[in-house]
Design a protein around this motif. Structure first.
Motif, PDB file in Angstrom:
ATOM      1  N   PRO A 116     -29.941 -53.025 -29.314  1.00  0.00           N
ATOM      2  CA  PRO A 116     -29.141 -53.825 -28.868  1.00  0.00           C
ATOM      3  C   PRO A 116     -29.653 -55.653 -28.758  1.00  0.00           C
ATOM      4  CG  PRO A 116     -29.354 -51.791 -27.689  1.00  0.00           C
ATOM      5  CD  PRO A 116     -30.371 -51.865 -28.698  1.00  0.00           C
ATOM      6  N   LEU A 117     -31.113 -54.536 -28.202  1.00  0.00           N
ATOM      7  CA  LEU A 117     -31.997 -56.635 -28.177  1.00  0.00           C
ATOM      8  C   LEU A 117     -31.405 -57.029 -29.789  1.00  0.00           C
ATOM      9  CD1 LEU A 117     -34.802 -55.861 -26.451  1.00  0.00           C
ATOM     10  CD2 LEU A 117     -33.360 -57.877 -26.031  1.00  0.00           C
ATOM     11  N   GLU A 118     -31.740 -56.760 -30.575  1.00  0.00           N
ATOM     12  CA  GLU A 118     -31.393 -57.301 -31.767  1.00  0.00           C
ATOM     13  C   GLU A 118     -31.167 -57.260 -32.221  1.00  0.00           C
ATOM     14  OE1 GLU A 118     -34.402 -58.412 -34.718  1.00  0.00           O
ATOM     15  OE2 GLU A 118     -35.193 -57.013 -32.878  1.00  0.00           O
ATOM     16  N   ASP A 119     -29.583 -56.615 -32.589  1.00  0.00           N
ATOM     17  CA  ASP A 119     -28.226 -56.921 -33.004  1.00  0.00           C
ATOM     18  C   ASP A 119     -26.915 -57.057 -31.942  1.00  0.00           C
ATOM     19  OD1 ASP A 119     -29.336 -54.944 -34.827  1.00  0.00           O
ATOM     20  OD2 ASP A 119     -28.114 -53.791 -34.353  1.00  0.00           O
ATOM     21  N   ARG A 120     -27.019 -57.252 -30.501  1.00  0.00           N
ATOM     22  CA  ARG A 120     -26.863 -58.375 -29.620  1.00  0.00           C
ATOM     23  C   ARG A 120     -25.200 -57.442 -29.459  1.00  0.00           C
ATOM     24  NH1 ARG A 120     -29.412 -61.859 -27.103  1.00  0.00           N
ATOM     25  NH2 ARG A 120     -31.643 -63.125 -28.939  1.00  0.00           N
ATOM     26  N   GLU A 121     -25.331 -56.218 -29.573  1.00  0.00           N
ATOM     27  CA  GLU A 121     -23.876 -55.555 -29.492  1.00  0.00           C
ATOM     28  C   GLU A 121     -24.568 -53.981 -29.337  1.00  0.00           C
ATOM     29  OE1 GLU A 121     -21.552 -56.101 -32.691  1.00  0.00           O
ATOM     30  OE2 GLU A 121     -22.170 -54.867 -33.893  1.00  0.00           O
TER      31      GLU A 121
END
Length: 511
Positions: free
Chosen positions: A321-326
């Motif tokens: 989630p930190l990388e893809d923001r979802e």
């Protein structure tokens, strides 16, 4: 007689219209079909008592209720009012010619009063999209649903009001909210202000850089140094939410029933879960997936206090989630995606005792204890944190000063100006809005260095034993420092300042 009433189910942050078909025929029995959960199956007892206490009844005939689409799982008690209105109209106890123009939701108490529901905002958005005239729901949720323009929203306290509206034409009071006006009126600042913080000027500067570029940050320092105090004040210097961000954030909080009377959220969320949190509670999930803390922090701040105390498995699930923001949660029959674009702020003590390299401390930790403590945080997770900063205790002279520090309002102006520069720079990129979101390719384009700056970075990496992963992070942070100074180029001074913010990469911390 067959009648149709319309309700709605929420999956993820989107709503799906549910058609409740009620057929009453000769015979005896009450049959509810269409994959209802236990809360819906129990609704007939609540409905029977509510109708009886308001002068009506469930007819002693064969009642078949189908919740369509029948292969979609329905859950919760919010369908009570929908089912009750279907039974009343199908049994001809009341006339309701325009019932199908409305979407109706609400949980019934035994006296007929209505309890609040979850997901009122996404349901109202779906009702407008599908062309319904109005939405009838509990009074507690009316401000939340009235955010949606172009839809008549009626908040009711008791089922008798709904019955009289359809049967006798007694008017309901429509709630109208000027969304933009309401949003701008509530754009005040949180109660926490940076002017309350004595000393720590270098840390305040670091927090300003983090806010300006959307960088994740970790604060390392002994107990009482002010880590939590600083973290709580970070939302006060973030740029004000746009109307689009406010709607997005309110939708997520609406799904878990955290909005109610407040209407549109105008403050960026600040979430601070306890270190005993489970991985499901952090990222979301469950048998019927709900948003987790990272989604409730969307467009705001997620603060993890005492980071090494969190279970390692819990921290690892944040990597994607930190990388893809979802975050995407998959089940056998469906998949839901929750947005989770948040700033991660973490704090930790430098050692198990909290006093690393402090000669005056009565408690010390051995190198083995230090390594074991720090190894609870994995390299890949640290790789996603741009800024590491050491927080030192504030001396008495600073604590006893009468003069207040710079206010959040002044810092926020500089942060907002820097963010506008970044918004213009990344205008052509769909998912990049600020420096922390830059990919390696974009770093090469927007963070070009002169030969002298390159040499400075090379020397620093060799002398301070900085890891290779620190390279891109230093460039991103340097770009933000340059934006705060409204500089077109990344200069040597920007690089040298950014190098200071990689404490955990230095030899003697994590090796």
């Amino acid at each position: 007689m067959l009648r149709k009433v319309f309700g709605s189910a929420v999956f993820g942050v989107e709503a799906t219209t549910i058609t409740v078909e009620v057929n009453i025929d000769s015979g005896i029995g009450y049959h509810l079909v269409g994959l209802p959960d236990n809360a819906i199956k129990e609704s007939n007892f609540r409905i029977a008592a509510a109708l009886q206490n308001n002068g009506y009844k469930i007819p002693g005939k064969k009642i078949i209720i189908n919740m369509s689409p029948a292969d979609l799982r329905k859950e919760g008690s919010a369908y009570d009012l929908t089912l009750a209105m279907g039974i009343l109209t199908a049994s001809k106890q009341i006339a309701a010619d325009n019932l199908e123009d409305f979407l109706i939701m609400g949980e019934l108490s035994l006296d007929g009063s209505l309890q609040p529901i979850k997901g009122a905002l996404p349901i109202a958005i779906k009702a407008r999209e599908e062309g319904y005239k109005g939405f009838i729901l509990p009074i507690q949720n009316v401000k939340e649903a009235a955010i949606v323009d172009g839809l008549e929203v009626y908040g009711v306290e008791n089922i008798s009001q709904v019955i009289k509206y359809f049967d006798k034409g007694e008017p309901l009071e429509q709630t109208i909210i000027n969304t933009r006006e309401e949003f701008e009126k509530n754009l005040d600042f949180p109660e926490f202000d940076f002017s309350d913080v004595r000393g720590q000027e270098s840390i305040k500067r670091c927090m300003e850089i983090a806010a300006a570029g959307g960088h994740n940050i970790i604060l390392i320092g002994p107990p009482g140094a002010g880590k939590t105090m600083l973290a709580k004040r970070l939302p006060s210097i973030l740029p004000p939410m746009t109307l689009h961000e406010a709607l997005e954030t309110t939708k997520i909080h609406s799904v878990v029933g955290r909005v109610k009377d407040t209407g549109l959220m105008s403050q960026r969320p600040f979430r601070s879960p306890h270190h005993t949190i489970s991985d499901v509670a952090l990222v979301g999930g469950g048998a019927y997936p709900q948003p987790g803390e990272i989604s409730l922090s969307h467009n705001g701040v997620l603060f993890l206090d005492e980071l090494p105390e969190f279970k390692r498995g819990v921290l690892e699930v944040m990597r994607q989630p930190l990388e893809d923001r979802e975050v995407t949660i998959s089940r056998a029959r469906f998949t839901v995606t929750y947005p989770s674009s948040f700033m991660l702020v973490a704090s930790m003590n430098p050692s198990p005792s909290g006093y690393f390299n402090d000669p005056d401390s009565p408690i010390t930790s051995s190198p083995a204890e230090m390594q074991r403590y720090l190894s609870k945080i994995s390299g890949p997770l640290l790789d996603r944190i741009d800024i590491h900063i050491e927080v030192t205790p504030v001396p008495f002279e600073k604590l006893s000063e009468e003069r207040k520090g710079e206010s959040s309002v002044d810092i926020r102006k500089r942060v907002t100006k820097a963010r506008k520069i970044q918004t213009t720079r990344f205008d052509t990129f769909e998912n990049v809005h600020y420096n922390a979101q830059m990919s390696t390719k974009q770093i090469r384009v927007y963070c070009k260095l002169e030969e002298a700056s390159k040499q400075l970075l090379k020397t620093a990496m060799e002398r301070l034993n900085l890891s290779a992963r620190a390279y891109d992070r230093i460039l991103k942070v340097s770009r933000t420092i340059a934006d705060l100074e409204e500089s077109q180029d990344v200069l040597g001074s920007h690089i040298s300042e950014a190098i200071q913010y990689r404490s955990l990469d230095r030899d003697g911390w994590l090796g």
